[in-house]
Design a protein around this motif. Structure first.
Motif, short mmCIF file in Angstrom:
data_model
loop_
_atom_site.label_atom_id
_atom_site.label_comp_id
_atom_site.label_asym_id
_atom_site.label_seq_id
_atom_site.Cartn_x
_atom_site.Cartn_y
_atom_site.Cartn_z
N ARG A 14 0.83 -1.21 0.00
CA ARG A 14 0.00 0.00 0.00
C ARG A 14 0.87 1.26 0.00
NH1 ARG A 14 -5.41 -0.94 0.85
NH2 ARG A 14 -5.89 -3.07 1.44
N SER A 15 1.97 1.23 0.72
CA SER A 15 2.89 2.37 0.73
C SER A 15 3.48 2.60 -0.66
CB SER A 15 4.01 2.11 1.74
OG SER A 15 5.00 3.09 1.66
N TYR A 16 3.88 1.54 -1.34
CA TYR A 16 4.40 1.66 -2.70
C TYR A 16 3.36 2.29 -3.62
CZ TYR A 16 8.51 -1.35 -1.91
OH TYR A 16 9.69 -1.87 -1.48
N LEU A 17 2.13 1.84 -3.53
CA LEU A 17 1.08 2.38 -4.40
C LEU A 17 0.81 3.85 -4.10
CD1 LEU A 17 -1.40 -0.62 -4.40
CD2 LEU A 17 -0.02 0.18 -6.33
N GLN A 18 0.82 4.22 -2.84
CA GLN A 18 0.59 5.62 -2.46
C GLN A 18 1.73 6.52 -2.94
OE1 GLN A 18 -0.07 5.18 1.73
NE2 GLN A 18 -2.24 4.72 1.47
N LYS A 19 2.93 5.98 -3.01
CA LYS A 19 4.09 6.75 -3.47
C LYS A 19 4.29 6.62 -4.98
CE LYS A 19 6.43 6.21 0.93
NZ LYS A 19 7.52 5.53 1.64
N ASN A 20 3.37 5.93 -5.65
CA ASN A 20 3.42 5.74 -7.10
C ASN A 20 4.65 4.95 -7.55
OD1 ASN A 20 2.04 5.95 -9.51
ND2 ASN A 20 3.05 7.83 -10.10
N ILE A 21 5.12 4.04 -6.70
CA ILE A 21 6.23 3.15 -7.06
C ILE A 21 5.64 2.00 -7.87
CG2 ILE A 21 8.02 1.61 -6.17
CD1 ILE A 21 8.12 3.41 -3.66
N ASP A 22 6.24 1.72 -9.00
CA ASP A 22 5.70 0.69 -9.89
C ASP A 22 6.27 -0.69 -9.55
OD1 ASP A 22 4.08 -0.25 -11.87
OD2 ASP A 22 5.11 0.76 -13.51
N TRP A 23 5.60 -1.71 -10.05
CA TRP A 23 6.06 -3.09 -9.87
C TRP A 23 7.38 -3.28 -10.61
CZ3 TRP A 23 2.80 -4.14 -6.31
CH2 TRP A 23 1.45 -3.86 -6.43
N LYS A 24 8.27 -4.07 -10.07
CA LYS A 24 9.55 -4.35 -10.72
C LYS A 24 9.37 -5.27 -11.92
CE LYS A 24 12.33 -3.66 -6.61
NZ LYS A 24 13.24 -4.26 -5.65
N GLU A 25 8.47 -6.21 -11.83
CA GLU A 25 8.24 -7.18 -12.90
C GLU A 25 7.42 -6.55 -14.02
OE1 GLU A 25 7.98 -9.83 -15.52
OE2 GLU A 25 9.19 -10.36 -13.76
N PRO A 26 7.95 -6.46 -15.24
CA PRO A 26 7.22 -5.86 -16.36
C PRO A 26 5.87 -6.52 -16.64
CG PRO A 26 9.53 -6.12 -16.93
CD PRO A 26 9.32 -6.81 -15.62
N LEU A 27 5.76 -7.82 -16.43
CA LEU A 27 4.49 -8.51 -16.68
C LEU A 27 3.38 -8.05 -15.73
CD1 LEU A 27 5.77 -12.15 -17.28
CD2 LEU A 27 4.89 -10.55 -18.99
N CYS A 28 3.75 -7.41 -14.63
CA CYS A 28 2.77 -6.93 -13.66
C CYS A 28 2.32 -5.49 -13.94
CB CYS A 28 3.36 -7.00 -12.25
SG CYS A 28 3.68 -8.67 -11.68
N ARG A 29 2.81 -4.90 -14.99
CA ARG A 29 2.53 -3.49 -15.26
C ARG A 29 1.37 -3.26 -16.21
NH1 ARG A 29 8.78 -1.52 -15.83
NH2 ARG A 29 9.34 -1.98 -13.68
N GLY A 30 0.53 -4.26 -16.42
CA GLY A 30 -0.59 -4.09 -17.34
C GLY A 30 -1.94 -3.95 -16.68
N LYS A 43 -3.55 6.65 -5.92
CA LYS A 43 -3.84 6.98 -7.31
C LYS A 43 -3.23 5.89 -8.18
CE LYS A 43 -3.68 10.47 -10.78
NZ LYS A 43 -3.41 11.84 -11.14
N LEU A 44 -4.11 5.13 -8.84
CA LEU A 44 -3.65 4.06 -9.70
C LEU A 44 -3.36 4.60 -11.08
CD1 LEU A 44 -6.22 1.33 -8.61
CD2 LEU A 44 -3.92 1.71 -7.74
N ARG A 45 -2.47 3.98 -11.78
CA ARG A 45 -2.09 4.42 -13.12
C ARG A 45 -3.26 4.23 -14.08
NH1 ARG A 45 3.81 4.54 -13.69
NH2 ARG A 45 4.61 4.26 -11.60
N SER A 46 -3.54 5.25 -14.86
CA SER A 46 -4.72 5.24 -15.73
C SER A 46 -4.56 4.37 -16.97
CB SER A 46 -5.07 6.67 -16.15
OG SER A 46 -4.00 7.22 -16.89
N ASP A 47 -3.35 3.96 -17.30
CA ASP A 47 -3.13 3.16 -18.50
C ASP A 47 -3.26 1.65 -18.25
OD1 ASP A 47 -0.83 3.01 -16.93
OD2 ASP A 47 0.52 2.95 -18.65
N ARG A 48 -3.76 1.29 -17.09
CA ARG A 48 -3.86 -0.13 -16.72
C ARG A 48 -5.31 -0.60 -16.65
NH1 ARG A 48 1.23 -0.65 -13.01
NH2 ARG A 48 2.59 0.43 -14.46
N ARG A 49 -5.50 -1.85 -16.99
CA ARG A 49 -6.82 -2.46 -16.82
C ARG A 49 -7.02 -2.74 -15.34
NH1 ARG A 49 -7.43 -7.34 -20.91
NH2 ARG A 49 -9.48 -7.29 -20.01
N VAL A 50 -8.27 -2.66 -14.91
CA VAL A 50 -8.59 -2.93 -13.51
C VAL A 50 -9.59 -4.08 -13.47
CG1 VAL A 50 -9.54 -2.02 -11.36
CG2 VAL A 50 -8.19 -0.54 -12.84
#
Length: 70
Positions: A14-30, A43-50
């Motif tokens: 949750r801290s990573y998400l609040q600080k807008n830190i992205d996942w290290k694994e590229p497959l997790c960035r979609g 704030k979640l990234r707007s270019d991702r499916r939810v």
């Protein structure tokens, strides 16, 4: 990645998400996997499916609460 029922890493993720830190694994960035019962408060990234998950059967009020988030 599913961002709910995270167990012992809950606060860290949750801290990573609040600080807008992205996942290290590229497959997790979609996309994000969220639960209707656990607000993220980040704030979640707007270019991702939810993808929304529910621990019980879906009902009309659950769907209405998702429309309010968009």
């Amino acid at each position: 990645p599913m961002v709910f029922d995270m167990g012992k890493n809950d606060r860290l993720i949750r801290s990573y998400l609040q600080k807008n830190i992205d996942w290290k694994e590229p497959l997790c960035r979609g996309s994000y996997g969220l639960s209707v019962g656990e607000p993220i408060n980040a704030k979640l990234r707007s270019d991702r499916r939810v993808f929304y998950f529910n621990s019980r059967s879906w009902n009309e009020s659950d769907l209405a609460s998702l429309e309010d988030k968009e």
